[in-house]
Write an enzyme that holds these catalytic residues in place. Structure first.
Site, short mmCIF file in Angstrom:
data_model
loop_
_atom_site.label_atom_id
_atom_site.label_comp_id
_atom_site.label_asym_id
_atom_site.label_seq_id
_atom_site.Cartn_x
_atom_site.Cartn_y
_atom_site.Cartn_z
CG HIS A 266 46.51 38.38 29.98
ND1 HIS A 266 46.75 39.17 28.90
CD2 HIS A 266 45.86 39.15 30.89
CE1 HIS A 266 46.26 40.38 29.12
NE2 HIS A 266 45.71 40.40 30.32
CG ASP A 339 49.99 44.67 32.09
OD1 ASP A 339 48.88 44.78 32.64
OD2 ASP A 339 50.12 44.35 30.90
#
Length: 575
Positions: A266, A339
């Site tokens: 992230h 993702d």
């Protein structure tokens, strides 16, 4: 998509073709021929919006009865035989729209997105939920606005990655790993899938297929079933069967494997140093099992694995990894979803208009959560118009997405029933299943001199969740007391790491019991404790299960899914 991001069961899924044993250093890859792609019966999640009356309506019968532009489709035995003809008649803008699954801020904004971009679906976050009834109403409104059924998804792994505010709470995958029970894994997923489908959600970005071998992994950890691929695989396939048996598309993630990193994708771009041989032995088996089980989607990881691709590109953008390994070597024919494209791991090397084009050319079908939908959509549209993305490559992805929707019955699925949604969520049976799973997960790692169970002893409880645990112990007949008056100290931890040792020392005037409510690796630093346990969850159900074990009302049966507390995988004591 992960925190960081449905009807064939695993037992009856089709087998994939024999895997090509190409050397990993030189995998055979390339696009599937269009004719073959059109013939695929894809097990993946992607839905689309269409316009102009071209798309088969999700509310006026299936495409088998009404083809494109309202014309009758030829009668056929193959339920997906309409797909090639329908894809051929879609406009370019409609096809491009099928690839995208964005976020949305409100029902009105989602309706506008459907009209403008013909998107394939949406992903729900906590702010998109109301009550079960209002959530079902919203899902119905979005489906009604789209000429082609939408993939309405959520990142609902349970445990530490949970987006749905009202569903029955289960501990996450590592707790299921501790049960060593495929039946528990399937039952938990079946409950979650049933509750999601009750509010119109038909895709779950779960379960996690990563093999967590790095205790310092900041992004996977408890989301993994464990550190042994031979134990992870059967639990993974059981969960897939549970979700898909409930009519919710399942997603195995994060390919090629995110279990051995100390970097969060992230916030950065992890580099995993596994060799091709290590990858084959450690990371690949759960994904192979998921493919054999007929998993609907495989999600990519924003990680660099030089042993598989020396380009330095994240796997999401690697043709060697997605087309070469996943499609070519492992024989996967379903939908590949990225993702979240908002994550730093995929944005570090290329700009937001470049990433979606490279992802499609690498082999991805579904583009999840682009930072700017307009920028990403227009970039892909221009790439097809210029030939940078070929029409054949685009059609392959759209075909897979439509095949999945047909497979999951979305063209014939009735709307969610707002009046019945609440009654299908949190039933006594569903809550009993959650309690059973939590109890099966509690793992007794050490019990020096038979300190446990605690009945008949005065106990002090300190640490995260101590109030709830103290109340649960009293309900089970265990007396609680202030630390100075206690016979035993119970110390709870949640990812305390090395600080655990000092906390144990501070309580050493009495025997100490350490209960790890988060990652079990805390027990590596609890050598001074007389007894240690792991619950893998700090949720109310897991705290209740812990109280049952500490009091002796429940016998511990859990087994370690990862090495912890100086003990190997599979270790677990009982009374």
């Amino acid at each position: 998509m992960s925190a960081d991001d449905r009807s064939r069961s695993a037992g009856t899924a089709r087998r994939r073709p024999r895997r090509r044993r190409a050397a990993l250093g030189r995998p055979r890859f390339g696009r599937l021929p269009l004719a073959a792609a059109l013939a695929l019966v894809v097990p993946l999640a992607g839905c689309g919006g269409g316009d102009g009356g071209k798309g088969p309506s999700a509310h006026h019968g299936s495409p088998g009865a009404s083809g494109t532009s309202g014309k009758k489709a030829p009668v056929t035995k193959a339920p997906d035989a309409w797909v090639p003809g329908y894809v051929a008649k879609m406009s370019l803008r409609e096809k491009v729209g099928q690839l995208f699954v964005p976020t949305f801020s409100s029902r009105a904004s989602a309706l506008a997105i459907i009209r403008k971009y013909h998107v394939g679906g949406f992903i729900y976050f906590p702010e998109n939920f109301g009550s079960p009834a209002t959530t079902a109403e919203q899902s119905n409104a979005l489906q009604k606005a789209s000429m082609v059924p939408l993939l309405l998804g959520v990142d609902e792994e349970q445990g530490i990655v949970s987006r749905t505010p009202f569903i029955t709470r289960f501990p996450g995958n590592m707790a299921l790993g501790a049960t060593h029970s495929a039946a528990d894994a399937r039952a938990a997923a079946q409950v979650t899938g049933t509750e999601l489908r009750a509010v119109g959600i038909n895709l779950d970005y779960a379960p996690d297929a990563d093999v967590n071998v790095n205790p310092r992994n900041p992004v996977i950890g408890l989301r993994s079933f464990g550190s042994d691929p031979s134990r992870v695989s059967p639990l993974l396939t059981a969960a897939i069967a549970g979700y898909q048996g409930a009519g919710v598309a399942a997603t195995a993630k994060h390919f090629p494997g995110h279990g051995d990193t100390a970097t969060d994708s992230h916030t950065g771009l992890p580099v995993i140093t596994h060799s091709a041989a290590q990858w084959r032995k450690l990371d690949a088996p759960p994904f192979e099992a998921a493919i054999d089980a007929g998993v609907d989607l495989v999600m990519t990881a924003h990680i660099v694995v030089p042993g598989l691709d020396k380009s330095g590109d994240p796997s999401t953008l690697s043709k060697t990894v997605l087309t070469g390994l996943l499609r070519g070597d492992l024989g996967y024919k379903g939908v590949i979803t990225t993702d979240s494209l908002q994550m730093a791991g995929v944005r570090e090397k290329y700009g937001d208009a470049v990433v979606p084009v490279r992802a499609i050319n690498a082999g991805a079908d579904q583009l999840l959560m682009p930072p700017s939908l307009s920028k990403a959509y227009n970039a892909v549209l221009k790439a097809v118009q210029s030939g940078k993305i070929t029409q054949q490559r685009l059609d392959e992805s759209v075909t897979r997405i439509l095949d999945l929707k047909q497979k999951r019955g979305l063209f014939k699925a009735p709307p969610a029933d707002p009046a019945k949604a609440s009654a299908q969520i949190g039933t006594p049976q569903q809550k009993a299943t959650a309690r059973r799973v939590a109890e099966h997960a509690v793992t007794l790692v050490r019990n020096d001199r038979g300190l446990l169970p605690l009945k008949g002893k005065k106990v002090s409880v300190t640490g995260p969740g101590s109030e709830a645990l103290g109340a649960a112990l009293r309900e089970r007949g265990v007396a609680t007391a202030a630390p100075g008056a206690a016979d035993v100290h119970v110390l709870t931890t949640v990812n305390a790491g090395t600080a655990t040792a000092a906390r144990v020392r501070a309580l050493a005037s009495r025997p100490v019991v350490v209960a790890a409510l988060g990652r079990p690796y805390d027990l590596d630093h609890a050598a001074g404790a007389a007894a240690t346990l792991a619950t893998y969850s700090s949720g109310a159900t897991s705290i209740g299960a812990l109280a049952g074990v500490l009091s002796g009302a429940v016998k511990p049966v859990g087994k370690l899914p990862v090495p912890a507390g100086g003990q190997p995988v599979g270790h677990g004591l009982s009374y």
